[in-house]
Design an enzyme around this catalytic site. Structure first.
Site, mmCIF file in Angstrom:
data_model
loop_
_atom_site.group_PDB
_atom_site.id
_atom_site.type_symbol
_atom_site.label_atom_id
_atom_site.label_comp_id
_atom_site.label_asym_id
_atom_site.label_seq_id
_atom_site.Cartn_x
_atom_site.Cartn_y
_atom_site.Cartn_z
ATOM 1 N N ASP A 58 -20.630 11.754 -15.438
ATOM 2 C CA ASP A 58 -22.045 11.447 -15.172
ATOM 3 C C ASP A 58 -22.203 10.607 -13.902
ATOM 4 O OD1 ASP A 58 -20.916 9.103 -16.071
ATOM 5 O OD2 ASP A 58 -22.258 8.834 -17.784
ATOM 6 N N CYS B 75 0.830 -1.206 0.000
ATOM 7 C CA CYS B 75 0.000 0.000 0.000
ATOM 8 C C CYS B 75 0.865 1.258 0.000
ATOM 9 C CB CYS B 75 -0.918 0.007 1.221
ATOM 10 S SG CYS B 75 -1.856 -1.525 1.396
#
Lengths: 239, 239
Positions: free
Chosen positions: B136, B45
């Site tokens: 959108d 990570c």
């Protein structure tokens, strides 16, 4: 239908360009890639089958099975493959099966349907899904690309290499592996799993280096991939 | 919860390393990337946040927003970022927010939970998901990698470039784009959408070339990316 990492992937029977297939039986304890495309006789899909063909022998040599799928009829798959080979200047052979799923049974079971994508008859089509399945038939990694974006077969090979490595050894692969840590003189090195104790790290990974960070926590432990080992007690955890 | 291509992604409010966020409001008509990691203070990570930081300015310049997420508390995120920067030899700054989701509310809503991954208290953790969301607010592309396999930030940038291109022009990107068709002298060229008629292809894409294939179907129509055009009538379909 939902398909998450860790789920056993649905079983199915289907016709393919290489004969009938019983999916779970066909996986047979191997790693397997199932990847869908929206439709035969469309351009991006043609290049994807071509590119996967170029990688197929490498994957097969590692024991990884490959199958493609779309909602076309078997006869369309067969006719289309001539185009695929021709577009690759007749330099390839397609040595993996392409599954015919005209009833959308498999596409629905795997959640591959793209609700925004329809064929000329208004029937739904599959997006560009990739499911990488382990020998335990569980989903290990998945991708969903839209019809307009062709996948990167080099990335698929990269993640297969990473999955196999982390399944065999007690390591995890850094971002962008094997193109990592070049600046620090550790190009392509991999991380010891956090579950490997300090004692086991010394015993099993004699070449590992621990990077110092402000927190003082010793979790950034790197080892050359050639000397990656398996530690019996170290199980998977957050990495 | 299922999240498929074409779905509006769930809205949420959360704390981040750059202040509170209201997700839909924050997207604000832009493209956005939401990517999760299993846990702070873990090695893979750390490299992923570092690698994304190296790509961030390129993405921001294209109007793409970026947010990371894990189930850690905000304070852990903040402390961990010092490690991330130090591990990158203090050559980066992390200019995107990291969302704190200790209640797993967002992780559950987006289906990011990896059922095989738990923290020290036995609570579930997130896998390495990527959600690329359009202006959108609909999901355009998704990835799910396991904890053991770091993502490839170059591939994420590649697909963002492809998504933006195909959103703006009536084209789709071949497999491995822009590393495609080099053998045929058309390196990086893109395909005209199948919905572009023959007449529009001639009018809008004067430089395009149609590749001949055994089926005689004329679907493999390539154009240099610089002269990719938008055809008002051509809508998305199988590509």
């Amino acid at each position: 239908n939902v398909l998450r990492l860790g789920n056993v992937v649905p079983d199915f029977t289907a016709d393919t360009t290489m004969g009938p297939i019983k999916w779970h039986e066909w996986i047979d304890g191997c790693w397997a890639i199932l990847f869908s495309h929206p439709a035969d006789f469309t351009p991006v899909c043609t290049t994807e089958i071509g590119r996967m063909s170029l990688k197929y022998q490498y994957l097969a040599d590692k024991g990884v099975k490959v199958a493609a799928l779309s909602c076309n009829e078997l006869g369309e798959h067969q006719a289309w493959l001539d185009d695929v080979v021709a577009h690759c200047e007749n330099k390839i052979t397609v040595d993996f099966p392409i599954i015919a799923d005209p009833t959308r049974e498999i596409a629905v079971a795997y959640g591959m349907i793209d609700p925004e994508l329809k064929d000329a008859e208004g029937l739904p089509l599959t997006c560009r899904s990739v499911f990488i399945v382990g020998p335990d038939k569980k989903l290990k990694l998945s991708l969903n690309y839209p019809a307009s974006v062709g996948r990167n077969m080099d990335e698929i090979v990269r993640v297969v290499d990473a999955l196999l490595l982390s399944a065999e050894k007690s390591v995890a692969t850094p971002a962008n592996w094997p193109n990592n840590h070049a600046d620090q003189g550790m190009k392509g090195w991999v991380f010891l799993l956090p579950t490997v104790t300090k004692e086991d790290a010394t015993a099993y990974f004699p070449e590992h280096k621990t990077c110092q960070v402000p927190s003082g926590k010793e979790y950034l432990r790197l080892t050359p991939v050639e000397s990656a080992a398996v530690v019996p007690e170290a199980s998977a955890a957050a990495e």
